[in-house]
Design a protein around this motif. Sequence first.
Motif: not given
Length: 90
Positions: A48-53
Amino acid sequence: MLDEVKEVVETATPLTEEQFAHLGGGSLAYVRALRSEDVSRLFPQAPPLQPGLELFALLGADGTPIILTDSRDAALANALQQELQTVSVH
């Protein structure tokens, strides 16, 4: 000259769907910008990745994911290391 080009286009044998899918396979790639929210579609194994990248994917000519990175330059450098010619896709 225009007549010569027209003749070539009219007499060219169209590619089958399978031939078109393999066109440039193993030698061509393209870089695609994508948002972190869309990464799992191309890279299901990604954590899972930080949103908005804003990220960049290097993809094979057939759309096969090769690498995911946070810079376009890194994606292009990876293509160079793998001796892939990058093409522009619009």
